[in-house]
Design a protein around this motif. Sequence first.
Motif, short mmCIF file in Angstrom:
data_model
loop_
_atom_site.label_atom_id
_atom_site.label_comp_id
_atom_site.label_asym_id
_atom_site.label_seq_id
_atom_site.Cartn_x
_atom_site.Cartn_y
_atom_site.Cartn_z
N GLY A 184 2.42 -18.82 -15.52
CA GLY A 184 3.65 -19.59 -15.40
C GLY A 184 4.42 -19.04 -14.20
N ASN A 185 5.69 -18.71 -14.42
CA ASN A 185 6.49 -18.15 -13.32
C ASN A 185 6.74 -16.65 -13.49
N LYS A 186 5.91 -15.99 -14.30
CA LYS A 186 6.03 -14.54 -14.55
C LYS A 186 4.77 -13.82 -14.08
N ILE A 187 4.93 -12.52 -13.83
CA ILE A 187 3.80 -11.69 -13.40
C ILE A 187 3.00 -11.24 -14.62
N ALA A 188 1.71 -11.60 -14.64
CA ALA A 188 0.81 -11.15 -15.70
C ALA A 188 0.14 -9.83 -15.31
N THR A 189 -0.25 -9.71 -14.03
CA THR A 189 -0.80 -8.45 -13.53
C THR A 189 -0.25 -8.18 -12.14
N ASN A 190 -0.04 -6.90 -11.86
CA ASN A 190 0.46 -6.42 -10.57
C ASN A 190 -0.33 -5.17 -10.23
N ASP A 191 -1.14 -5.26 -9.19
CA ASP A 191 -1.97 -4.13 -8.76
C ASP A 191 -1.53 -3.69 -7.38
N ASP A 192 -1.09 -2.43 -7.26
CA ASP A 192 -0.67 -1.86 -5.98
C ASP A 192 -1.77 -0.97 -5.42
N TYR A 193 -2.07 -1.16 -4.13
CA TYR A 193 -3.08 -0.38 -3.43
C TYR A 193 -2.47 0.22 -2.16
N TYR A 194 -2.60 1.53 -2.02
CA TYR A 194 -2.19 2.25 -0.81
C TYR A 194 -2.90 3.58 -0.83
N SER A 195 -2.82 4.33 0.26
CA SER A 195 -3.59 5.57 0.36
C SER A 195 -2.82 6.76 -0.22
N HIS A 196 -3.32 7.29 -1.30
CA HIS A 196 -2.78 8.49 -1.93
C HIS A 196 -2.82 9.65 -0.94
N ALA A 197 -3.95 9.78 -0.22
CA ALA A 197 -4.12 10.87 0.76
C ALA A 197 -3.08 10.78 1.87
N ASP A 198 -2.82 9.58 2.37
CA ASP A 198 -1.83 9.41 3.44
C ASP A 198 -0.42 9.75 2.97
N VAL A 199 -0.08 9.33 1.75
CA VAL A 199 1.25 9.63 1.20
C VAL A 199 1.45 11.15 1.16
N LEU A 200 0.46 11.86 0.63
CA LEU A 200 0.58 13.32 0.49
C LEU A 200 0.58 14.00 1.86
N ALA A 201 -0.29 13.58 2.76
CA ALA A 201 -0.36 14.21 4.09
C ALA A 201 0.94 14.01 4.85
N GLN A 202 1.46 12.79 4.85
CA GLN A 202 2.72 12.54 5.55
C GLN A 202 3.88 13.30 4.91
N SER A 203 3.82 13.49 3.59
CA SER A 203 4.88 14.20 2.87
C SER A 203 4.80 15.71 3.04
N GLY A 204 3.69 16.20 3.58
CA GLY A 204 3.50 17.64 3.72
C GLY A 204 3.13 18.31 2.41
N LEU A 205 2.53 17.55 1.50
CA LEU A 205 2.15 18.08 0.19
C LEU A 205 0.64 18.33 0.16
N PRO A 206 0.19 19.28 -0.66
CA PRO A 206 -1.25 19.55 -0.74
C PRO A 206 -2.00 18.35 -1.32
N ALA A 207 -3.27 18.21 -0.96
CA ALA A 207 -4.10 17.07 -1.36
C ALA A 207 -4.25 16.96 -2.87
N ASP A 208 -4.11 18.04 -3.61
CA ASP A 208 -4.27 17.98 -5.07
C ASP A 208 -2.94 17.86 -5.81
N TRP A 209 -1.84 17.64 -5.09
CA TRP A 209 -0.51 17.52 -5.70
C TRP A 209 -0.43 16.26 -6.55
N GLN A 210 0.19 16.37 -7.70
CA GLN A 210 0.45 15.22 -8.58
C GLN A 210 1.91 15.26 -9.00
N PRO A 211 2.54 14.08 -9.12
CA PRO A 211 3.93 14.06 -9.59
C PRO A 211 4.00 14.51 -11.04
N ASP A 212 5.16 15.02 -11.43
CA ASP A 212 5.36 15.42 -12.82
C ASP A 212 5.22 14.19 -13.72
N ALA A 213 4.61 14.40 -14.87
CA ALA A 213 4.40 13.28 -15.81
C ALA A 213 5.69 12.88 -16.49
#
Length: 180
Positions: A151-180
């Motif tokens: 209808g006029n609502k979102i049933a699924t929303n899938d976001d795709y971007y590079s996890h590695a690029d986010v961390l590298a640009q942020s200056g964070l280690p490759a194995d960094w994960q946000p707090d749960a």
Amino acid sequence: MKRSALITGLPLGLALSLACAPSASAVPALDSGTHFIHHQSHHNHQSHQAPRIVKTWLKAWNDADAQRLGSLFTGDGRYTDHAFGPTFTGPAGVQQWVANTHAGIADVRGDLRWAHKHGDEIVFSWYFSGHFRGAPEGFRVPAVTVITLRGNKIATNDDYYSHADVLAQSGLPADWQPDA
């Protein structure tokens, strides 16, 4: 899969790959001071060409309006972040995703590049930017979102971007994960 379906699917897949890949002039570059230099793409699409739901999604995202973004989803609508991995379900789950993101990332922003609607599916390309709290630098990465409507609502929303690029640009280690 039939041979004709494979042959037909290859050009479509290649076209989507090329359409989603940032051009050299559209990729943000870093100068020696690590500040972002923004270049305009020759294929820049204006947000007024985007479907209303995309404009509403981005405005709610940029305003940290979790309730408004959640209201765009069906009762069983699903949001999945394919870079960091979590999935959230329903308007309340979407509200939690928005709250979690804005709590952990300062200056969260989405800037639309282009959008395309075909039937009940929408694909839009945008830049996802922000600054993880406690990280040395901010980030700005190309992202693609695929939405399926019911209808006029979102049933699924899938976001795709590079996890590695986010961390590298942020200056964070490759194995960094946000707090749960």
